[in-house]
Design a protein around this motif. Structure first.
Motif, PDB file in Angstrom:
ATOM      1  N   GLY A 168       0.729  -1.265   0.062  1.00  0.00           N
ATOM      2  CA  GLY A 168      -0.157  -0.177   0.083  1.00  0.00           C
ATOM      3  C   GLY A 168       0.924   1.151  -0.065  1.00  0.00           C
ATOM      4  N   ALA A 169       0.211   2.323  -0.618  1.00  0.00           N
ATOM      5  CA  ALA A 169       1.130   3.665  -0.526  1.00  0.00           C
ATOM      6  C   ALA A 169       0.187   4.427   0.035  1.00  0.00           C
ATOM      7  CB  ALA A 169       1.401   4.145  -2.002  1.00  0.00           C
ATOM      8  N   ILE A 170       0.807   5.239   1.232  1.00  0.00           N
ATOM      9  CA  ILE A 170      -0.158   5.977   2.137  1.00  0.00           C
ATOM     10  C   ILE A 170       0.963   7.198   2.764  1.00  0.00           C
ATOM     11  CG2 ILE A 170      -1.533   3.866   2.829  1.00  0.00           C
ATOM     12  CD1 ILE A 170       0.140   4.078   5.455  1.00  0.00           C
ATOM     13  N   PRO A 171       0.035   8.061   3.062  1.00  0.00           N
ATOM     14  CA  PRO A 171       0.707   9.085   3.834  1.00  0.00           C
ATOM     15  C   PRO A 171       1.521   8.711   5.141  1.00  0.00           C
ATOM     16  CG  PRO A 171      -1.705   9.532   4.132  1.00  0.00           C
ATOM     17  CD  PRO A 171      -1.322   8.345   3.072  1.00  0.00           C
ATOM     18  N   VAL A 172       2.634   9.221   5.570  1.00  0.00           N
ATOM     19  CA  VAL A 172       3.164   8.728   7.054  1.00  0.00           C
ATOM     20  C   VAL A 172       2.291   8.769   7.841  1.00  0.00           C
ATOM     21  CG1 VAL A 172       5.008   9.200   8.582  1.00  0.00           C
ATOM     22  CG2 VAL A 172       5.509   9.309   6.038  1.00  0.00           C
ATOM     23  N   TYR A 173       1.456   9.859   8.125  1.00  0.00           N
ATOM     24  CA  TYR A 173       0.260  10.074   8.983  1.00  0.00           C
ATOM     25  C   TYR A 173      -0.934  10.813   8.207  1.00  0.00           C
ATOM     26  CZ  TYR A 173       2.339  14.657   9.876  1.00  0.00           C
ATOM     27  OH  TYR A 173       2.907  15.767   9.859  1.00  0.00           O
ATOM     28  N   GLU A 174      -2.083  10.743   8.927  1.00  0.00           N
ATOM     29  CA  GLU A 174      -3.108  11.698   8.203  1.00  0.00           C
ATOM     30  C   GLU A 174      -2.638  12.981   8.211  1.00  0.00           C
ATOM     31  OE1 GLU A 174      -7.309   9.687   9.187  1.00  0.00           O
ATOM     32  OE2 GLU A 174      -6.359   9.527  10.992  1.00  0.00           O
ATOM     33  N   GLY A 175      -2.622  13.670   7.145  1.00  0.00           N
ATOM     34  CA  GLY A 175      -2.485  15.030   6.843  1.00  0.00           C
ATOM     35  C   GLY A 175      -0.957  15.242   6.576  1.00  0.00           C
ATOM     36  N   LEU A 222     -13.189   8.274   1.613  1.00  0.00           N
ATOM     37  CA  LEU A 222     -14.124   7.547   0.329  1.00  0.00           C
ATOM     38  C   LEU A 222     -13.227   6.723  -0.537  1.00  0.00           C
ATOM     39  CD1 LEU A 222     -16.478   7.616  -1.466  1.00  0.00           C
ATOM     40  CD2 LEU A 222     -15.199   9.598  -2.866  1.00  0.00           C
ATOM     41  N   PHE A 223     -13.613   5.495  -0.751  1.00  0.00           N
ATOM     42  CA  PHE A 223     -12.926   4.479  -1.257  1.00  0.00           C
ATOM     43  C   PHE A 223     -13.616   3.468  -2.160  1.00  0.00           C
ATOM     44  CE2 PHE A 223     -14.790   2.651   2.669  1.00  0.00           C
ATOM     45  CZ  PHE A 223     -14.869   1.270   2.328  1.00  0.00           C
ATOM     46  N   ASN A 241      -8.471  10.502   1.589  1.00  0.00           N
ATOM     47  CA  ASN A 241      -8.815  10.717   3.100  1.00  0.00           C
ATOM     48  C   ASN A 241      -8.612  12.161   3.418  1.00  0.00           C
ATOM     49  OD1 ASN A 241      -7.454  11.143   5.937  1.00  0.00           O
ATOM     50  ND2 ASN A 241      -8.919   9.317   6.137  1.00  0.00           N
ATOM     51  N   THR A 242      -9.607  12.737   4.120  1.00  0.00           N
ATOM     52  CA  THR A 242      -9.427  14.014   4.283  1.00  0.00           C
ATOM     53  C   THR A 242      -9.866  14.214   5.976  1.00  0.00           C
ATOM     54  OG1 THR A 242     -10.331  16.466   3.969  1.00  0.00           O
ATOM     55  CG2 THR A 242     -11.872  14.907   4.187  1.00  0.00           C
ATOM     56  N   LEU A 249       0.630  20.207  12.761  1.00  0.00           N
ATOM     57  CA  LEU A 249       1.100  18.672  12.181  1.00  0.00           C
ATOM     58  C   LEU A 249       0.516  18.491  10.815  1.00  0.00           C
ATOM     59  CD1 LEU A 249       1.353  16.340  15.212  1.00  0.00           C
ATOM     60  CD2 LEU A 249       3.254  17.294  14.131  1.00  0.00           C
ATOM     61  N   ASN A 250      -0.765  19.088  10.638  1.00  0.00           N
ATOM     62  CA  ASN A 250      -1.464  18.848   9.403  1.00  0.00           C
ATOM     63  C   ASN A 250      -0.844  19.763   8.127  1.00  0.00           C
ATOM     64  OD1 ASN A 250      -3.423  17.951   7.620  1.00  0.00           O
ATOM     65  ND2 ASN A 250      -4.472  19.851   7.988  1.00  0.00           N
ATOM     66  N   GLU A 251      -0.234  19.056   7.132  1.00  0.00           N
ATOM     67  CA  GLU A 251       0.372  19.766   5.972  1.00  0.00           C
ATOM     68  C   GLU A 251      -0.740  19.791   4.744  1.00  0.00           C
ATOM     69  OE1 GLU A 251       5.080  19.006   5.868  1.00  0.00           O
ATOM     70  OE2 GLU A 251       3.878  17.184   5.996  1.00  0.00           O
ATOM     71  N   ARG A 252      -1.543  18.953   4.786  1.00  0.00           N
ATOM     72  CA  ARG A 252      -2.461  18.588   3.492  1.00  0.00           C
ATOM     73  C   ARG A 252      -3.752  18.340   4.300  1.00  0.00           C
ATOM     74  NH1 ARG A 252       0.202  14.788  -1.279  1.00  0.00           N
ATOM     75  NH2 ARG A 252       1.839  16.228  -1.699  1.00  0.00           N
ATOM     76  N   LYS A 253      -4.967  18.800   3.585  1.00  0.00           N
ATOM     77  CA  LYS A 253      -6.365  18.599   4.031  1.00  0.00           C
ATOM     78  C   LYS A 253      -6.722  17.227   3.549  1.00  0.00           C
ATOM     79  CE  LYS A 253      -7.659  23.614   4.421  1.00  0.00           C
ATOM     80  NZ  LYS A 253      -6.211  24.149   4.104  1.00  0.00           N
ATOM     81  N   ALA A 254      -6.325  17.016   2.398  1.00  0.00           N
ATOM     82  CA  ALA A 254      -6.668  15.353   1.937  1.00  0.00           C
ATOM     83  C   ALA A 254      -5.691  14.880   1.389  1.00  0.00           C
ATOM     84  CB  ALA A 254      -7.751  15.543   0.760  1.00  0.00           C
ATOM     85  N   ASN A 255      -5.541  13.439   1.177  1.00  0.00           N
ATOM     86  CA  ASN A 255      -4.354  12.585   0.748  1.00  0.00           C
ATOM     87  C   ASN A 255      -5.142  11.252   0.100  1.00  0.00           C
ATOM     88  OD1 ASN A 255      -3.312  13.413   3.934  1.00  0.00           O
ATOM     89  ND2 ASN A 255      -1.763  13.163   2.370  1.00  0.00           N
ATOM     90  N   VAL A 256      -4.584  10.848  -1.144  1.00  0.00           N
ATOM     91  CA  VAL A 256      -5.089   9.745  -1.596  1.00  0.00           C
ATOM     92  C   VAL A 256      -4.074   8.711  -1.128  1.00  0.00           C
ATOM     93  CG1 VAL A 256      -5.537  11.129  -3.872  1.00  0.00           C
ATOM     94  CG2 VAL A 256      -3.391  10.362  -3.545  1.00  0.00           C
ATOM     95  N   PHE A 257      -4.731   7.356  -1.225  1.00  0.00           N
ATOM     96  CA  PHE A 257      -3.997   6.439  -1.024  1.00  0.00           C
ATOM     97  C   PHE A 257      -4.430   5.138  -1.976  1.00  0.00           C
ATOM     98  CE2 PHE A 257      -7.871   6.322   1.667  1.00  0.00           C
ATOM     99  CZ  PHE A 257      -8.349   5.162   1.484  1.00  0.00           C
ATOM    100  N   GLY A 258      -3.747   3.916  -1.991  1.00  0.00           N
ATOM    101  CA  GLY A 258      -3.938   2.820  -2.661  1.00  0.00           C
ATOM    102  C   GLY A 258      -3.316   1.653  -2.192  1.00  0.00           C
ATOM    103  N   SER A 259      -3.716   0.543  -2.658  1.00  0.00           N
ATOM    104  CA  SER A 259      -2.922  -0.497  -2.426  1.00  0.00           C
ATOM    105  C   SER A 259      -3.358  -1.831  -3.263  1.00  0.00           C
ATOM    106  CB  SER A 259      -3.289  -1.299  -1.014  1.00  0.00           C
ATOM    107  OG  SER A 259      -4.682  -1.681  -0.874  1.00  0.00           O
ATOM    108  N   VAL A 260      -2.584  -2.903  -3.457  1.00  0.00           N
ATOM    109  CA  VAL A 260      -2.981  -3.895  -4.352  1.00  0.00           C
ATOM    110  C   VAL A 260      -2.369  -5.105  -3.625  1.00  0.00           C
ATOM    111  CG1 VAL A 260      -2.659  -2.743  -6.716  1.00  0.00           C
ATOM    112  CG2 VAL A 260      -0.502  -3.794  -5.720  1.00  0.00           C
TER     113      VAL A 260
END
Length: 254
Positions: free
Chosen positions: A35-42, A205-206, A226-227, A237-248
């Protein structure tokens, strides 16, 4: 159980449950993905994590992601398509060296968690609520609400779309998004103190797609956004209001 020790933070754990969502009603399986995800939410920084996939049910016992955590527990049916259960799981937390903004903040320690859930599956719909409490003093608890719909179900393909939101109590918000005076003093990025209140911290939303390769093997894919919400959004600590993520991933049915 090894699944929980490989995913850091709430979003990393949630990827585990969402990746298997499209195939969870197809019986027992085990597999592995990435999975590709942000290090933490935001966070603006991303990481690639291994995503162990497991879904096992035997009578009232289960091993499966619950409330964003890989978990094992016991369940019972209150009515047709209506289940309730209790579970225990693991969460690795967050290392202060995971991202630039968290350096000097100290680690969020590895800890266990426990909780309860209710889930209703009328037809192609799935509605659920789950509360999980960190088994470590001061780390708090969160409530997840989730709804999904099986938009496509054929012999080879299953596509599920869903939404979820998480409410966190004050301790949980402080653990993940707050900055104490000592943390501010040690912060390498010069963060200011911040004390968030309880409230809804995120929404997701996924879409999950399961493709049946043959009678034993299937491929699973999940993408989503994810927002952060409320006081979590206002955190230094919040840098982005929303992040995309995905996995296979690939699973073996047994």
């Amino acid at each position: 159980m090894t699944m929980g020790i490989l995913a850091r933070g709430a979003l990393g754990a949630a990827v585990l449950s969402m990746t298997g969502a499209a195939y969870a009603q197809s019986g027992n399986f085990i597999g592995l993905g990435a999975g590709a995800i942000p290090v933490y939410e935001g966070s603006s920084q991303y990481r690639v994590i291994p995503v162990p996939l497991i879904n096992y049910h035997s009578g009232n016992f289960f091993i499966t992601p619950r409330a964003g955590l890989p978990a094992m527990g016991l369940k019972t049916s209150l009515a047709q398509d209506l289940d309730v259960g209790v579970f225990v799981g693991l969460n690795l937390g967050r290392d202060e060296n995971d991202a630039d903004l968290t350096k000097g903040m100290g680690d969020i320690k590895f800890h266990g968690a426990y909780g309860a859930y209710v889930e209703w599956r009328p037809g192609r719909y799935s509605l659920g609520a789950a509360y999980r409490q960190a088994a470590r003093s001061g780390y708090g608890g969160t409530l997840e609400l989730r709804a999904s719909y099986a938009a496509l179900k054929t012999e080879a393909h299953t596509v599920q779309v869903g939404v979820s939101t998480e409410w966190a109590n004050r301790d949980a918000m402080q653990t993940w998004f707050g900055v104490t005076s000592s943390q501010a003093a040690n912060s390498r990025e010069g963060l200011s103190t911040y004390s968030p209140s309880s409230g809804f911290k995120s929404a997701t939303l996924f879409t999950s797609w399961g493709y049946r390769i043959n009678s034993d093997w299937s491929a699973l894919t999940t993408v989503g956004v994810n927002t952060v919400l409320g006081d979590a959004r206002d955190s230094p600590l919040n840098e982005r209001k929303a992040n995309v993520f995905g996995s296979v991933g690939v699973v073996y049915k047994f």
